[in-house]
Design an enzyme around this catalytic site. Structure first.
Site, PDB file in Angstrom:
ATOM      1  CB  SER A  98       8.019  -6.698  -5.389  1.00 10.69           C
ATOM      2  OG  SER A  98       6.796  -7.546  -4.973  1.00 10.69           O
ATOM      3  CE1 TYR A 115       2.655 -10.659   0.536  1.00 13.08           C
ATOM      4  CE2 TYR A 115       2.323 -12.288  -1.687  1.00 13.08           C
ATOM      5  CZ  TYR A 115       1.853 -10.772  -0.749  1.00 13.08           C
ATOM      6  OH  TYR A 115       1.752  -9.598  -1.150  1.00 13.08           O
ATOM      7  CG  ASP A 167      -1.977  -1.288   1.270  1.00 11.71           C
ATOM      8  OD1 ASP A 167      -2.283  -1.799   0.325  1.00 11.71           O
ATOM      9  OD2 ASP A 167      -0.907  -2.615   1.833  1.00 11.71           O
ATOM     10  CD  GLN A 216       9.799   2.533  -2.963  1.00 15.19           C
ATOM     11  OE1 GLN A 216       8.949   3.448  -3.369  1.00 15.19           O
ATOM     12  NE2 GLN A 216       7.631   1.693  -3.288  1.00 15.19           N
ATOM     13  NE  ARG A 264       5.521  -9.655  -0.090  1.00 12.09           N
ATOM     14  CZ  ARG A 264       6.273  -9.256   0.767  1.00 12.09           C
ATOM     15  NH1 ARG A 264       6.408 -10.710   1.792  1.00 12.09           N
ATOM     16  NH2 ARG A 264       5.319  -7.830   1.600  1.00 12.09           N
ATOM     17  N   GLY A 265       2.369  -9.665  -4.511  1.00 14.24           N
ATOM     18  CA  GLY A 265       1.695  -8.067  -3.979  1.00 14.24           C
ATOM     19  C   GLY A 265       1.971  -7.565  -5.639  1.00 14.24           C
ATOM     20  CD  GLU A 266      -1.322  -2.676  -7.231  1.00 13.17           C
ATOM     21  OE1 GLU A 266      -2.529  -3.824  -6.749  1.00 13.17           O
ATOM     22  OE2 GLU A 266      -1.394  -1.914  -7.513  1.00 13.17           O
TER      23      GLU A 266
HETATM   24  O1  TRH Z   1       4.356  -5.998   1.223  1.00 11.90           O
HETATM   25  P1  TRH Z   1       3.740  -6.528   0.053  1.00 11.90           P
HETATM   26  O2  TRH Z   1       3.409  -7.748  -0.135  1.00 11.90           O
HETATM   27  O3  TRH Z   1       2.352  -5.514  -0.344  1.00 11.90           O
HETATM   28  C1  TRH Z   1       1.345  -6.642  -0.284  1.00 11.90           C
HETATM   29  C2  TRH Z   1       0.109  -5.791  -1.924  1.00 11.90           C
HETATM   30  O4  TRH Z   1       0.143  -4.711  -2.242  1.00 11.90           O
HETATM   31  C3  TRH Z   1      -1.275  -6.590  -2.226  1.00 11.90           C
HETATM   32  O5  TRH Z   1      -1.501  -6.272  -2.802  1.00 11.90           O
HETATM   33  C4  TRH Z   1      -2.168  -5.533  -0.956  1.00 11.90           C
HETATM   34  O6  TRH Z   1      -3.093  -6.138  -0.705  1.00 11.90           O
HETATM   35  C5  TRH Z   1      -1.076  -6.074   0.721  1.00 11.90           C
HETATM   36  O7  TRH Z   1       0.648  -5.644   0.466  1.00 11.90           O
HETATM   37  C6  TRH Z   1      -1.596  -5.053   1.079  1.00 11.90           C
HETATM   38  O8  TRH Z   1       4.247  -6.705  -1.678  1.00 11.90           O
HETATM   39  P2  TRH Z   1       4.547  -5.563  -2.930  1.00 11.90           P
HETATM   40  O9  TRH Z   1       3.457  -4.875  -3.560  1.00 11.90           O
HETATM   41  O10 TRH Z   1       5.351  -5.807  -3.995  1.00 11.90           O
HETATM   42  O11 TRH Z   1       5.652  -4.100  -2.016  1.00 11.90           O
HETATM   43  C7  TRH Z   1       6.400  -4.260  -1.134  1.00 11.90           C
HETATM   44  C8  TRH Z   1       7.684  -3.022  -1.567  1.00 11.90           C
HETATM   45  O12 TRH Z   1       8.824  -3.138  -0.836  1.00 11.90           O
HETATM   46  C9  TRH Z   1       7.194  -2.824  -2.711  1.00 11.90           C
HETATM   47  O13 TRH Z   1       7.499  -0.959  -2.461  1.00 11.90           O
HETATM   48  C10 TRH Z   1       8.549  -2.880  -3.157  1.00 11.90           C
HETATM   49  C11 TRH Z   1       9.248  -2.695  -1.111  1.00 11.90           C
HETATM   50  N1  TRH Z   1      10.554  -2.848  -1.142  1.00 11.90           N
HETATM   51  C12 TRH Z   1      11.871  -2.438  -0.666  1.00 11.90           C
HETATM   52  O14 TRH Z   1      11.926  -0.998  -0.906  1.00 11.90           O
HETATM   53  N2  TRH Z   1      13.051  -2.809  -0.103  1.00 11.90           N
HETATM   54  C13 TRH Z   1      13.006  -4.429  -0.767  1.00 11.90           C
HETATM   55  O15 TRH Z   1      14.625  -5.167   0.063  1.00 11.90           O
HETATM   56  C14 TRH Z   1      11.945  -5.171  -0.392  1.00 11.90           C
HETATM   57  C15 TRH Z   1      12.276  -7.002  -0.394  1.00 11.90           C
HETATM   58  C16 TRH Z   1      10.671  -4.401  -1.074  1.00 11.90           C
END
Ligand code: TRH
Length: 373
Positions: free
Chosen positions: A263, A181, A19, A243, A259-261
């Site tokens: 990344s 996950y 989010d 990021q 995973r998720g959105e």
């Molecule tokens: O963390 P997430 O599983 O987020 C999820 C999804 O968005 C899902 O749709 C939502 O419903 C839920 O959250 C609540 O995965 P996502 O979306 O990839 O977000 C991870 C964020 O972390 C992304 O902006 C990349 C960042 N990141 C870093 O900045 N540094 C890191 O080392 C890693 C591994 C990730």
């Protein structure tokens, strides 16, 4: 009322980092590429700090990278609203904010990304709440949707730049990043990697999968800086990255597990092969989301490569990765790499999400003004 140059974004952190990951990127992009004045309301600064390391969690309000970040709690008071308000992922705007909202406010609910076909029909629909209008904005992969979150130069220039600034050692190992996950079949993936004839360096940012990885190596716990080797697998535990550094890692690796959105989308812009694990949902929704995406994204992929991509994704989702599935994927990796690069370019030709949001809000404002004449 403020001008349309003032936008508010509300971010409620449900769990994980997606989010705030999406909201922070969007805020930065609206500010730097569209010269908008952004206030970002975040309900959990402690989680946000993982992604915005300079955040001071003790402050009610602060400015970082020209974005005003406001700590959002039930006590937050609002004197005025912006002309455009983004409610991210149906997080529900606070009643105090709704109370000061002018009926002409462009209220946009930014939805989760999906490649499912129904998104085309639901994008940009609205519903009334009293005098207010709430617009539903769906990111997506087709021209009928709200597009994908992407900095304008990410594929043409930034990708090259990120790659050049890579700090990964040059060697003949395959570099793999692993972000997933905890319920993923991590042990079976690591076993398949270790037993294959291809040497792999696997980079694991510090996250909630470390205990599963520690268990695989029969260790009590693991910490950033730890390096472990088993057969053909060398695993590096690295800190949770900023990021920008995470983007750099995705560009530097030969294969990324995401995973998720957020990344997931960054893996697309990195132009490298990736395996996506969707966020777990009820009624198998995540499986439908995965298959919709695979069918759309790999529609032009040669059938044998496609088969190995689908098989590895399904295995990753269904709790078991066998050595033949991993091996079959590796055989096609060079072709998949070419395809990923080409798809990254193709999708970057679509208008990006921030630009579409700006175009959409300007159109809504124009409609309102015309209706007043
Ligand atoms: O963390 P997430 O599983 O987020 C999820 C999804 O968005 C899902 O749709 C939502 O419903 C839920 O959250 C609540 O995965 P996502 O979306 O990839 O977000 C991870 C964020 O972390 C992304 O902006 C990349 C960042 N990141 C870093 O900045 N540094 C890191 O080392 C890693 C591994 C990730």
């Amino acid at each position: 009322m403020a001008t349309s140059k003032h936008w508010d974004i509300f971010c409620k952190i449900v769990d994980n980092f997606g989010d705030i990951g999406v909201c922070w990127r969007l805020a930065k992009q609206l500010q730097s590429e569209h010269q908008l004045t952004i206030r970002l309301f975040i309900d959990d600064l402690n989680v946000a700090k993982h992604l915005i390391p300079t955040l001071d969690t003790s402050l009610a309000q602060q400015t970082i990278q020209n974005i005003t970040i406001v700590s959002w709690s039930t006590n937050t008071t609002f004197i005025h609203n912006a002309q455009v308000v983004i409610e991210s992922f149906a997080c529900e705007l606070p009643p105090q904010y709704l109370a000061v909202m002018h009926p002409d406010t462009i209220w946009i609910n930014l939805e989760y990304l999906s490649a499912e076909a129904w998104v085309d029909d639901f994008h940009a629909k609205n519903s009334k709440r009293g005098q207010l209008t709430r617009h539903f904005f769906f990111p997506g992969f087709t021209s009928k949707t709200g597009g994908l979150l992407r900095e304008h130069d990410i594929v043409n220039t930034k990708q090259e730049h990120l790659l050049k600034s890579s700090t990964l050692p040059a060697h003949d190992h395959l570099n793999v990043s692993l972000f997933c996950y905890p319920h993923a079949p991590i042990a079976s993936l690591l076993t398949a990697i270790a037993n294959s004839n291809q040497q792999v360096s696997c980079y694991v940012p510090n996250s909630n999968i470390l205990s599963s990885v520690a268990k695989f190596f029969e260790r009590e716990s693991l910490h950033p800086g730890d390096q472990l080797t088993y057969k053909n697998l060398t695993l590096h535990v690295i800190p949770f990255l900023s990021q920008d550094d995470y983007d750099k890692l995705l560009c530097s690796c030969d294969l990324n597990f995401v995973r998720g959105e957020d990344s997931w989308i960054r893996a697309i812009w990195a132009g490298k092969p990736f395996i996506w694990q969707p966020y777990l949902q009820t009624e198998q929704t995540h499986i439908k989301k995965l298959h919709a995406f695979l069918n759309l994204y790999y529609s032009d992929c040669p059938p044998t490569s496609k088969e190995s991509i689908f098989a590895l994704h399904d295995a990753w989702l269904s709790q078991e990765i066998s050595s033949p599935t991993w091996q079959a994927y590796l055989i096609h990796l060079d072709k998949i790499k070419q395809y990923a690069r080409q798809q990254s370019y193709t999708h970057s030709q679509q208008t990006d999400l921030a630009t579409k949001l700006v175009i959409f809000s300007e159109k809504m404002i124009k409609n309102i003004e015309e209706n007043k004449v």
